[in-house]
Motif scaffolding. Structure first.
Motif, PDB file in Angstrom:
ATOM      1  N   TRP A 129       0.855  -1.192   0.000  1.00 45.67           N
ATOM      2  CA  TRP A 129       0.000   0.000   0.000  1.00 45.67           C
ATOM      3  C   TRP A 129       0.892   1.243   0.000  1.00 45.67           C
ATOM      4  O   TRP A 129       1.578   1.517   0.983  1.00 45.67           O
ATOM      5  N   PRO A 150      -0.275  -7.606  -5.233  1.00 43.77           N
ATOM      6  CA  PRO A 150      -1.210  -6.466  -5.351  1.00 43.77           C
ATOM      7  C   PRO A 150      -0.563  -5.176  -4.826  1.00 43.77           C
ATOM      8  O   PRO A 150       0.070  -5.185  -3.768  1.00 43.77           O
ATOM      9  N   GLY A 152      -1.499  -1.087  -4.110  1.00 44.14           N
ATOM     10  CA  GLY A 152      -2.513  -0.023  -4.064  1.00 44.14           C
ATOM     11  C   GLY A 152      -1.849   1.326  -3.850  1.00 44.14           C
ATOM     12  O   GLY A 152      -0.732   1.412  -3.329  1.00 44.14           O
ATOM     13  N   TYR A 181      -1.024   0.311 -10.847  1.00 45.64           N
ATOM     14  CA  TYR A 181      -1.573  -0.128  -9.548  1.00 45.64           C
ATOM     15  C   TYR A 181      -2.760  -1.061  -9.760  1.00 45.64           C
ATOM     16  O   TYR A 181      -3.315  -1.152 -10.857  1.00 45.64           O
ATOM     17  N   ASP A 182      -3.178  -1.732  -8.678  1.00 39.42           N
ATOM     18  CA  ASP A 182      -4.400  -2.545  -8.718  1.00 39.42           C
ATOM     19  C   ASP A 182      -5.585  -1.748  -8.173  1.00 39.42           C
ATOM     20  O   ASP A 182      -6.712  -1.939  -8.590  1.00 39.42           O
ATOM     21  N   LEU A 454      -8.018  -3.960  -2.054  1.00 39.86           N
ATOM     22  CA  LEU A 454      -6.738  -4.369  -2.629  1.00 39.86           C
ATOM     23  C   LEU A 454      -6.633  -5.894  -2.728  1.00 39.86           C
ATOM     24  O   LEU A 454      -6.270  -6.443  -3.765  1.00 39.86           O
ATOM     25  N   HIS A 458      -7.473  -8.073  -6.512  1.00 38.32           N
ATOM     26  CA  HIS A 458      -6.391  -8.816  -7.131  1.00 38.32           C
ATOM     27  C   HIS A 458      -6.751 -10.277  -7.349  1.00 38.32           C
ATOM     28  O   HIS A 458      -6.102 -10.975  -8.117  1.00 38.32           O
TER      29      HIS A 458
END
Ligand code: GDG
Length: 464
Positions: A129, A150, A152, A181-182, A454, A458
């Motif tokens: 993150w 993943p 974020g 980004y996801d 997140l 994913h």
């Protein structure tokens, strides 16, 4: 799917004994405690040589991993591109905007360095993150290095519409970086809509799908709204606990029954401080009964002192405060108390509670946590009134504040007067409605929703 959380921000806020932290640090730390993981970022130090590898300090299930940065590179990445280019651009303040391609190159190099130093610490089940405008290219750099976990991104500042963003020569580069980004998160619907508008431009060619996901740059990702909140009960109890702190008592005694208006802001041109001082002066002019009877306490700890504009605004404010005091002060009354320093968090909460009016008038703000903290710190039986700028993200949630346009000097003065005259019944009603909003969407809701998005985002799909 579960795994560690890797939080990344420009600075790492390592908790210090006995000091309550606020804002973003609370949310990130609570998330890290729940999932276990690493907080990665800069340690606040610069060097004239090569930066060292991440230094890791463990505390329970959280590790703090920090790196230093080369001095010249830091200046160009942080003071230059992050704060003289992106900060004013994202706050729609093009009068302060500067661009230098060498600074942009340093910004990219520092992001690449973050990726290189972070990658060896990652495990396959981690989720990452990343926070704020300093680190927009980080996911693209991590992807380039083979990271598939993943990732974020949460933007703490506003996102401008395309007509503002395109003032930046490298705007398409940054937009493409965001597609790596996801999940991309914003404070408000308005920011999300601006982002969607930018992503849909021909240079990027993004498609917004009917379920809100975005297809762009050969990938599919989600962009959504996650308004940051606060620890509501904690603000109230800190305010109560520090009620009899000697400095708070001194403040209370010094008011001698006068009503206090409080402002608390980093000393930043986005916070609308000169405009606020002018509006306060207008209040004293147009509503003369307030002379001798109100005090404006403005707390403004200096930030980004390496940037000239920030030193200029400090001088400007000292000038305005001096002029107002020179014009209106009497032997036993000074209208503006301007404190150019920071206070301990408990003391801050207690000062909010002493104030009849919380004056939060940024000319643009992603959210503004001071507005939320002010409301949460009030005594529910005798609450003060929040006067809030419509240009702060918080105005979309705190509809029961007295809403003002910070550029409208007479309008802000009238808003303060409305707040000062408001009946106890109305103050209580507005306060309890705002507390309900703050509780519904507190800091834990913010971080849980983001991490959930997140992990979830994913699982189902990846590439189109
Ligand atoms: C960015 C976005 C967004 C201030 N003075 C003192 C002190 N503070 C604390 C406040 C509050 C925090 O700093 C400031 O948060 P804001 O949200 O008001 O503003 P930014 O620093 O610009 O934050 C903003 C935020 O990120 C979160 O996403 O809301 O829009 O610009 O918590 O209490 N804390 C202490 N002493 C001080 O003197 N202890």
């Amino acid at each position: 799917m579960s795994g560690r959380l890797i939080a990344v921000s420009n600075r790492v806020a390592i908790p210090r004994d006995g000091q309550a932290s606020g804002g973003l640090a609370v949310g990130v730390l609570a998330a890290l405690k729940e999932h276990g993981g690493i907080w990665f970022g800069w340690d606040g130090k610069t060097t004239d040589s090569e930066p060292h590898d991440a230094r890791v300090v463990d505390d329970g299930n959280i590790s703090y991993a920090t790196i230093n940065l080369n001095r010249t590179e830091f200046d160009a990445y942080y003071n230059g591109f992050s704060n003289e280019t992106l900060w004013p651009l994202f706050h729609f303040l093009l009068g302060f905007f500067k661009y230098d391609r060498h600074n942009f190159e340093s910004y990219l190099r520092v992001n690449a360095l973050f990726a290189r130093k972070l990658k060896p610490l990652l495990e396959p089940t981690d989720v990452i993150w990343i926070h704020d405008y300093h680190l927009i290219p980080l996911a693209a750099e991590l992807r380039r290095a083979g990271v598939t976990q993943p990732i974020g991104f949460f933007l703490h500042v506003p996102f401008p519409g395309y007509d503002v963003l395109r003032a930046l020569p490298v705007h398409e580069h940054l937009l493409r970086c965001l597609c790596a980004y996801d999940v991309v998160g914003f404070h408000t619907q308005r920011d999300l809509r601006s982002f969607q508008e930018c992503i849909a431009q021909p240079g990027i060619g993004g498609h917004i799908l009917s379920d809100g996901r975005i297809r762009a740059g050969g990938r599919m990702f989600r962009a959504d709204v996650f308004p940051i909140g606060i620890e509501v009960e904690d603000c109230g109890s800190l305010a109560h606990a520090h009620r009899d702190n000697p400095e708070v008592k001194l403040l209370r005694d010094s008011l001698m029954g006068r009503r206090m208006i409080i402002g608390v802001d980093r000393l930043d041109y986005s916070k609308g401080l000169p405009e606020r001082f002018h509006a306060y002066e207008r209040l004293l002019q147009h509503y003369p009964d307030n002379r001798r009877n109100v005090v404006l306490l403005q707390i403004a700890p200096p930030t980004r002192t390496g940037i000239r504009t920030y030193n200029e605004i400090r001088e400007e404010l000292e000038g305005i405060a001096g002029r107002i005091n020179g014009r209106y002060a009497q032997i036993d009354w000074v209208p503006v108390r301007y404190l150019n320093r920071g206070y301990d968090r408990g003391m801050l909460m207690a000062m909010y509670r002493e104030a009849r009016v919380g004056l939060v008038t940024p000319v643009r703000d992603g959210m503004n946590l001071v507005a939320k903290e002010y409301v949460a710190a009030q005594d529910p039986d005798d609450p003060g009134v929040l006067v809030l700028s419509t240009l702060a993200g918080a105005a979309f949630e705190l509809e029961q504040a007295v809403l003002v346009n910070p550029y409208d000097t007479d309008g802000v003065a009238a808003g303060i007067q409305t707040a000062l005259e408001m009946s106890l019944a109305e103050r209580r009603e507005r306060h309890s409605a705002m507390i309900a909003t703050l509780q519904r969407n507190d800091i834990n809701a913010w971080r849980s929703r983001f991490i959930e998005a997140l992990r979830h985002g994913h699982e189902g799909e990846q590439h189109d």
